[in-house]
Design an enzyme around this catalytic site. Sequence first.
Site, PDB file in Angstrom:
ATOM      1  N   MET A   1       0.877  -1.255  -0.119  1.00  0.00           N
ATOM      2  CA  MET A   1       0.200   0.039  -0.101  1.00  0.00           C
ATOM      3  C   MET A   1       0.880   1.303   0.028  1.00  0.00           C
ATOM      4  SD  MET A   1      -2.579   1.474   2.762  1.00  0.00           S
ATOM      5  CE  MET A   1      -3.683   2.870   2.604  1.00  0.00           C
ATOM      6  N   ALA A  11       3.992  -0.282   3.187  1.00  0.00           N
ATOM      7  CA  ALA A  11       3.923  -1.389   2.411  1.00  0.00           C
ATOM      8  C   ALA A  11       3.179  -2.721   2.824  1.00  0.00           C
ATOM      9  CB  ALA A  11       5.309  -1.805   2.192  1.00  0.00           C
ATOM     10  N   CYS A  12       2.612  -3.652   1.794  1.00  0.00           N
ATOM     11  CA  CYS A  12       1.693  -4.692   2.412  1.00  0.00           C
ATOM     12  C   CYS A  12       2.554  -5.940   2.027  1.00  0.00           C
ATOM     13  CB  CYS A  12       0.567  -4.496   1.506  1.00  0.00           C
ATOM     14  SG  CYS A  12      -0.123  -2.824   1.863  1.00  0.00           S
ATOM     15  N   THR A  13       1.869  -7.037   2.268  1.00  0.00           N
ATOM     16  CA  THR A  13       2.369  -8.290   1.932  1.00  0.00           C
ATOM     17  C   THR A  13       1.029  -8.920   1.060  1.00  0.00           C
ATOM     18  OG1 THR A  13       3.993  -8.512   3.423  1.00  0.00           O
ATOM     19  CG2 THR A  13       3.571 -10.392   2.313  1.00  0.00           C
ATOM     20  N   GLU A 104      -0.366  -3.883  -3.903  1.00  0.00           N
ATOM     21  CA  GLU A 104       0.902  -4.189  -3.534  1.00  0.00           C
ATOM     22  C   GLU A 104       1.847  -3.042  -3.754  1.00  0.00           C
ATOM     23  OE1 GLU A 104       3.484  -6.017  -1.229  1.00  0.00           O
ATOM     24  OE2 GLU A 104       1.595  -6.904  -1.428  1.00  0.00           O
TER      25      GLU A 104
END
Length: 477
Positions: A1, A11-13, A104
């Site tokens: 994100m 940030a994302c996973t 992502e």
Amino acid sequence: MITHQTTGYSACTSFLAGRLATVDGSTIIGRNEDARAAWPKHFVVHPHQEFSEPQIFKSNDNGFTLNLPSVAAKYTATPEWTDKFGLFEEDGINEYGVAMSATESAYTNSQALGADPLVTNGISEEAMVTVTLPYIKTARAGVLYLGNIIEKYGTAETNGILFSDNQEVWYMETAAGHQWVAQRIPDDSYAVVANQLAIQEIDFEDQDNFLFVPGLKEFVTQNHLNPHRNGFNFREIFGTHDLSDAYYNTPRVWYGQKLLNPGVVQAPQSQNLPFIRKAEKLIQVSDVAQILSSHYEGTPFDPIGIGDQRQKTQYRPISLAKTQESHILQMRPNLPAAIAGIQWLAMGVAAQSLYIPFYAGIKDTPTSYKNGSETYQPDSAYWIYKQAGVLVDSHYLEFGSLLADVQEKTTQQLLSNLHISDKMALTLEGKALENYLTSQSNQNAALGLQAMQQLSAQLITKMTDMSPLNFKQDMNL
């Protein structure tokens, strides 16, 4: 994100699995939305709408403007508590049985950006679900629909977008201002993605499994971007390969693959981890929840484990304090779309929360899931889960087992409820079905909230005797 401008980059996973890779034939996509430790999410249902007047979307984030179709399908979403900086609806399932999660966050290298710069007022993460999910009827159509927008208007960010229906799972990546590619996840495989461009070799002749912007090969050739003599590796051509990848990104992919392929020996910092893998066993929703809730358990890199201080802080974990919500979008086979789609939603930090199953066919969400602003509110689902997590954080070694016990027992009850409601739902249709799915989903939400509120009460009670002002009094004095 990528969050709004006042909070900077985060940030994302993500996780994706095809229907033959799962134990029940479901397709699964999921993601942790990571931004700030205290930035509430809501959960809403947008009704089916048909307009006689032209509809226009305009972003509060960067001014991106788009004309919208006159018919918008019903869909679920998890917007932020305020739209001041954009909607960030992030994930949901529409009435046609299509799931979407966006985005992502990733990076494009300088050479590619020099040839095709990002577009400041192009489409960005905050708008993607809102302007795409209500207007698509298959996962593949979602890729093409969003791709067309990117080609025409450009994109302000480098992102990965997840799409699924009950047959196909697609991972789409944008790079530079107008370039994009998408790969269908093989039915028998899965992928874990962590803030890198992940798609590798593209087969331009295989449009059953690859979709891409027209002219992609020519763009790369004309701008001398391909470092290899043979092949077309999207990650190598457009992505980055620096220390932030080695410490921030690839270890998360390594750990996700370690959980599903424990027999494969890989290094956490490897720049050569494959995008696609086949798991050693069939995948269940609980496996996906374990990945998205993980923080390197069983390794020296666990922030609350047995490693030394350097090891505990060496790699960025999948589940961390800045997660706003975590979702698993499951599309089950051989069921009507309203029943087939399950949006497993964990508010706050996945490691300290519960994945609550909501049917895609609901007509509304609980009031507590629509409450919550930047400051703590006791009637907000987001804040109820966050409160329990904060209390556990204060004495993790003492309270971690209590949290785990609540999570296990409540999840067992939620699964039991789902089995029962599935059977009843198949006997209903129309408004009766919609009302039933809403009622059952609300009951599941209430069960989770009650479990967390009881845990918080238990923790507060125990903490009353943990004050540094404690003094052991000699009762003989």
